[in-house]
Design an enzyme around this catalytic site. Structure first.
Site, PDB file in Angstrom:
ATOM      1  N   ASP A  48       0.948  -1.148  -0.050  1.00  0.00           N
ATOM      2  CA  ASP A  48       0.031  -0.089   0.082  1.00  0.00           C
ATOM      3  C   ASP A  48       0.814   1.162   0.070  1.00  0.00           C
ATOM      4  O   ASP A  48       0.516   2.262  -0.048  1.00  0.00           O
ATOM      5  CB  ASP A  48      -1.057  -0.008   0.866  1.00  0.00           C
ATOM      6  CG  ASP A  48      -0.524  -0.172   2.331  1.00  0.00           C
ATOM      7  OD1 ASP A  48       0.784  -0.036   2.674  1.00  0.00           O
ATOM      8  OD2 ASP A  48      -1.161  -0.228   3.567  1.00  0.00           O
ATOM      9  N   GLU A 186       9.255  -3.619  10.517  1.00  0.00           N
ATOM     10  CA  GLU A 186       9.880  -2.555  10.024  1.00  0.00           C
ATOM     11  C   GLU A 186      10.463  -1.609  10.779  1.00  0.00           C
ATOM     12  O   GLU A 186       9.771  -1.555  11.924  1.00  0.00           O
ATOM     13  CB  GLU A 186       8.684  -1.936   9.266  1.00  0.00           C
ATOM     14  CG  GLU A 186       9.059  -0.500   8.498  1.00  0.00           C
ATOM     15  CD  GLU A 186       7.837   0.082   7.638  1.00  0.00           C
ATOM     16  OE1 GLU A 186       6.918  -0.824   7.191  1.00  0.00           O
ATOM     17  OE2 GLU A 186       7.933   1.216   7.068  1.00  0.00           O
TER      18      GLU A 186
HETATM   19  O1  KIV Z   1       3.459  -1.102   1.531  1.00  0.00           O
HETATM   20  C1  KIV Z   1       4.719  -1.506   1.318  1.00  0.00           C
HETATM   21  O2  KIV Z   1       5.665  -1.317   0.607  1.00  0.00           O
HETATM   22  C2  KIV Z   1       5.314  -2.244   2.710  1.00  0.00           C
HETATM   23  C3  KIV Z   1       6.585  -2.591   2.852  1.00  0.00           C
HETATM   24  C4  KIV Z   1       7.369  -1.200   3.473  1.00  0.00           C
HETATM   25  C5  KIV Z   1       6.962  -3.557   3.581  1.00  0.00           C
HETATM   26  O3  KIV Z   1       4.401  -2.596   3.594  1.00  0.00           O
END
Ligand code: KIV
Length: 269
Positions: A48, A186
């Site tokens: 997202d 993260e």
């Molecule tokens: O939305 C995204 O790209 C993510 C990554 C940062 C893991 O959730």
């Protein structure tokens, strides 16, 4: 492509068991997904983050189910080998278990994704159980979970203080117990990520979580040097595509303005 070459959830689990690192990059479109897949990336995440790096929003919050389904379908069409995982957007799984299961199922039925990713630990454990029991693989996401940015208030490292580290540790254990097949960590301290990685039987995929996770993920426009609005410390740039595109576009403009494009060879008689 031989079926034995295709990346499945059990193959991702087996990679942790034999200590093979897992690669994951984000994609939002068919063309990029195909290139990442051809390069042998194991997991293609329809993040997202597309709300920010594709659509120009300030956070991931505005992207909708219909928009995520559109991106996930485009990505799935481009991927022959990798495992396509789609992010469930904000408020597509928090309202009720029924809503979460229905939306998770839409990603598999309508977009061709192989699984979904949800942010959170204890508070979404029942939802994860419900989705997994329907046969839908779930990836968890802990630490700096961008859908909670309005509660966090900033993008600082999570889990630096003991209480927060303990909660992340506990959330990881709960997600594993609920049936998640992997968990993204993260922006947490490398030591905490190492500890969680060791304690879980499911793989951890780190982003800003140090080198000891079972795999690594980066947002693709960040690592390609395409997204220039800000550059987190954990991003390594493998290309400078923004500069390449600007240069190509200005060379095109120069050629057109000066009558050098198209040439006779590029025209029809
Ligand atoms: O939305 C995204 O790209 C993510 C990554 C940062 C893991 O959730």
């Amino acid at each position: 492509m031989a079926p034995s070459d295709i990346i499945t959830v059990p193959r991702i689990s087996a990679m942790k068991a034999r200590g093979e690192k897992i690669t994951c990059l984000t994609a939002y479109d068919w063309l990029t997904a195909g290139l990442l897949d051809a390069a042998g990336i194991d997991i293609i995440l329809v993040g997202d983050s597309g709300a920010m790096v594709f659509a120009g929003h300030e956070t991931t919050l505005p992207i909708t189910m219909e928009q995520m389904l559109y991106h996930a379908a485009a990505v799935s069409r481009g991927v022959k080998r990798g495992l396509v995982i789609a992010d469930m957007p904000f408020l597509s799984y928090q309202v009720s278990g029924d809503q979460a299961l229905e939306n998770a199922g839409r990603f598999l039925k309508e977009s061709g994704a192989a699984g979904v990713k949800l942010e959170g630990g204890r508070r979404i454990a029942d939802t994860v159980r419900r989705i997994v029991s329907a046969g839908i693989p779930v990836m968890g996401h802990l630490g700096l979970t961008p859908q909670s940015i309005r509660s966090f208030g900033d993008y600082r490292v999570r889990g630096e203080v003991q209480d927060e580290a303990g909660a992340i540790r506990e959330d990881a254990r709960i997600l594993e117990e609920a049936g998640a097949f992997a968990v993204v960590l993260e922006k947490i301290p490398a030591g905490l990520a190492a500890e969680i990685t060791q304690s879980l039987s499911i793989p951890t995929i780190g982003i800003g979580a140090g080198p000891h996770c079972d795999g690594q993920v980066i947002v693709t426009p960040d690592m390609l040097g395409l997204f220039e609005s800000f550059r987190p410390k954990f991003v390594r740039r493998y290309a400078e595509l923004a500069e390449t595109i600007r240069t190509a576009a200005s060379r095109f403009a120069d050629d057109v303005k000066n009558g050098r494009f198209p040439s006779d060879e590029e025209s029809f008689k």
